[in-house]
Scaffold this motif. Sequence first.
Motif: not given
Length: 234
Positions: A172-181, A197-210
Motif C-alpha cells: 500500500p502506498i496511498g498514505d493516510h490509512f497506510t504507508m505512503g511512498p 506492485i503499488p496498491m491502495h492509492f488513488g481510490t479516494f482523493p485522500m489516498l494521495t501517494g503515487r
Amino acid sequence: MNLQGNRLTWLGHATFRIETKDGTVIYIDPWLSNPLCPENEKDVKKCDVLICTHGHGDHIGDAVKIAKQHNPMVVGIFELCAWMQKKGAKQISAMNKGGTQTVAGIKITMTDAVHSCGIEDDDGSMVYGGEACGYVLELPGGVKLYHAGDTAVFGDMQIIHEIYRPEIALLPIGDHFTMGPREAAHACMLLQPKTVIPMHFGTFPMLTGRPGELKKLLGPGGPEILEMKPGQTL
Ligand code: NI
Ligand code: MN
C-alpha cells in the motif's frame, strides 16, 4: 518478473485475483465495488480461495457475497473467519500470524501488519475482528508473493525477507490509512523484493501517494516498480 505460469490481476485498491497454472482462482481482499474496479469485473465468476487481510469494508466489502455465491475456502485470522462463518461462509480455514497452511496447492503464510481490524456489522456496530495481517503466498512453480494488507512500515518486514524471501511485494502506498511512498520506500529496503506492485492509492482523493513518488525515492538500483492498471493481468 516471472509468475511461473500463474496470472495476477489487479482490480483496484487492495483487491487482486490470482489464477494459478492449475486453474485455482484466488481473490484477495475482495472489494469489487471500489471506484477503480472495471465494470466487467464486478461479478465474480469463480472463486476457490478467498483470502482476507482484515475486516475493514474496503477489504471484505464483497467477501460475504462471494462466499455465499461460490463457496470458496475462506482464509483469514481466527476472529474474522468466525464472523464470516456467522454471515454464511460454509468453508473456513482460520489461521494466525506466523503460521503456514496449504490450501488448494498454495502455501499461505500469515504475517504481521500494523493496522486495526474492526468489522463494521450490518447494524453499524463495530465487531472485534482480531488483528490485521499480511500474507506470503507460494504459488505453484515456487513464485512467492507478499500482500502486505493495510499496514505501516515495521521493522519485522526484514524477518519476512529473511525467512520467506518473497520476490514480489504488493505494497500500500496511498498514505493516510497506510504507508505512503516515504514509508513504502523504507519497506522496500527491509523486504528487498525484485518487483513492487503499488496498491491502495488513488481510490479516494485522500489516498494521495503515487507510484512515481516511490520510484523517485528508490532511485536506480531499487526494485522494479510495476504500476498496474485496474483490470490488468500479468
Ligand atoms: Ni484498513
Ligand atoms: Mn484499507
